[in-house]
Write an enzyme that holds these catalytic residues in place. Sequence first.
Site, PDB file in Angstrom:
ATOM      1  N   GLU A   1     -14.670   0.754 -11.907  1.00  0.00           N
ATOM      2  CA  GLU A   1     -14.441  -0.124 -13.066  1.00  0.00           C
ATOM      3  C   GLU A   1     -13.661  -1.385 -12.732  1.00  0.00           C
ATOM      4  O   GLU A   1     -13.909  -2.453 -13.305  1.00  0.00           O
ATOM      5  CB  GLU A   1     -13.744   0.642 -14.192  1.00  0.00           C
ATOM      6  CG  GLU A   1     -14.661   1.580 -14.980  1.00  0.00           C
ATOM      7  CD  GLU A   1     -14.939   2.886 -14.254  1.00  0.00           C
ATOM      8  OE1 GLU A   1     -14.312   3.130 -13.208  1.00  0.00           O
ATOM      9  OE2 GLU A   1     -15.794   3.654 -14.728  1.00  0.00           O
TER      10      GLU A   1
ATOM     11  N   HIS B   1     -12.978  10.838 -23.020  1.00  0.00           N
ATOM     12  CA  HIS B   1     -14.212  10.091 -23.316  1.00  0.00           C
ATOM     13  C   HIS B   1     -14.162   9.464 -24.708  1.00  0.00           C
ATOM     14  O   HIS B   1     -14.942   8.585 -25.016  1.00  0.00           O
ATOM     15  CB  HIS B   1     -15.450  10.988 -23.186  1.00  0.00           C
ATOM     16  CG  HIS B   1     -15.854  11.236 -21.762  1.00  0.00           C
ATOM     17  ND1 HIS B   1     -15.048  11.892 -20.856  1.00  0.00           N
ATOM     18  CD2 HIS B   1     -16.968  10.899 -21.062  1.00  0.00           C
ATOM     19  CE1 HIS B   1     -15.657  11.952 -19.677  1.00  0.00           C
ATOM     20  NE2 HIS B   1     -16.822  11.349 -19.770  1.00  0.00           N
TER      21      HIS B   1
END
Lengths: 328, 326
Positions: free
Chosen positions: B62, B131
């Site tokens: 990321e 998540h």
Amino acid sequence: MNIPAWTPELQARLYQDMLLSRRFEERIVEMAKEKGRLPGMQILSVGQEAVAAGVVAALTPRDVIVSNHRSHAHLLCRGADPNTLMAEIMGKATGVNAGKAGTLHLAVPQLNVLMTSTVVGAGPPLAAGAAFAQQYTRSGAVTVVFFGDGAAAEGSVHEAMNLAGVWKLPLLLVCENNCWAGAQPCRVHCAVGDLSIRAAAYDMPGRAVDGNDVEAVYRLAAEMAAHCRGGRGPALIEARTYRMRGHGESDPQHYVDPAEIAAWSRRCPLKRYRQKLLDGGVLSAADLERMETGAMRKVADAVDFADRSPYPEARAALDDVWTAAPAL
Amino acid sequence: MTEMSFGQALNQALVLALEADEGVFVAGEGVGVSIHQDPNMPTHGLLERFGPRRVRDTPVSEAAIAGLAVGAAAMGLRPVVEIMFFPFITLASDMLVNHAGKLRYMSGGQSRFPLTVRVKAGVGFGAGSQHSHNLEAWMAHSPGLKLVWPSNPADAKGLLLGAIFDPDPVIVVEDMMLYWMRGQVPEGDNRQALGRARVVRAGTDCTLVAYGAALYTALEGARMAAEAGIACEVIDLRSLVPLDKACLLDSVRRTGRLVIVHEANRFCGYGAELAALAAEEAFEALKAPVRRVAPPSIPVPASPPQEGFFKPSAEAVAAAVKEICR
């Protein structure tokens, strides 16, 4: 691979670039001692000038540079105006970034010194993005990112090296190993003694060089830049040099053995190159004297320009967060 | 107008942007070859249509993905990158917070960063707190970043197009719970200006503000309140940064009451900013305290009854409205 033959002009340039960088930062050292003279932290690259001069001279003007805390030499070697740099360092309105960067975040996009980050290790992902754009537009240019041995421990550096390796980006990573990350020596913060071997993990060539030998740095940078430019992906240079000052000017270096500083002082890149050029008959004592005077004058002019410049209006702090959105 | 799903509307926006501007590229984890085989996924079919130069699968990385966006944007491209789930934005946050949001400012206005970060968000699919964790307040708190959050297919397309062609960094939050929602979507380039909210239900007694999937909780709460004779005005915020202060304040000045609904934790959530805005700029109009209907400050639980407990309910919205309209 084309490495230009040595010419007296190139050799003089390398020396002159190092000299201006050194005199510029020595003046900052002096001003930092005067209370209230300079805002912020003064983080310098005294002793590391051969890395900046050698790498930058090996680039074309279209190549992009991403810099870090110790940016002054990178910028001056690239041809940035000492006046507006010094004004920025003082936080003046005439500064190259209008006072918004200060000494730590100097960037000159017009010279393709595109971005400077002082978040340690942030340069390589940014530079990978710039290198991607060069590859995407088939520009034939490369991006060089300078970072330190301390930054080499950051995950972002490894993520960027991996992405560059997978995508074969034209990214030249230059690790200026100056032996210290803050007050920690390499043996305390780095699991390997040879940082250049990390290149193998990302399928790129990695080579170490004497970072205080400006011609050796130039030769290796030219070779590695040609590799990147040739579409063969990224490359890593570990330039072994030394941080002659503390981390910043407020750092008394009490943790450093004075004998270590003395030893590196004997390997000063300027002294060494001056002697080599004199011995080789490339420059005369009179040439050197003229260059010395010229560098000193540029630095004095820069300080004078910055001193005479006004501070920006306080409310101008509100400007430049966003581009004005176009009408839809 | 064509009827399609929210995910297909996002896909149309990406297709249009890729067609319109050679500088647009799409990158992220699985944006080309995906573990999903569902035409309602926003990047479905892009690789086949535009090829691997424009649609790039990245390593699971990321910080590098966000750095790619910042660096490529500085060079004049218009990157559109994806962060798979909102909690993972913490891994990209240095590149977004310290770089995308600040480098233009620190350049003295010389550089531009026209990048878009798409991030999937939402509570209610049982994945638990790594998540599901809506972090819009973190991003909204960071100067230099814009943030939009569409609630319907037409806005999904229009706001994503608006973000891609905006000259500054924009985070587009996509509520995964809405990907399969169907609606009418305008043909062609319907790009929307950022910074504009929309009144989706008119009313006189209380203002309800929400964004993304929480809008439907607010609307259902408004319907329930209407059964008790209370007329709520419901605002879909659409753009959290820049914020459409005028729309919100105008409504609050007319109704005199404000209830805020979001799926992020209440404490220091985005709703606190809206409550403060009402208190600072419409205090004289307020007839009752501002209320926030938002989850407690706990990680999102995974077990269905606990996740249901976490998520704001229409009943809680209606109860808050009734309480301040007594």
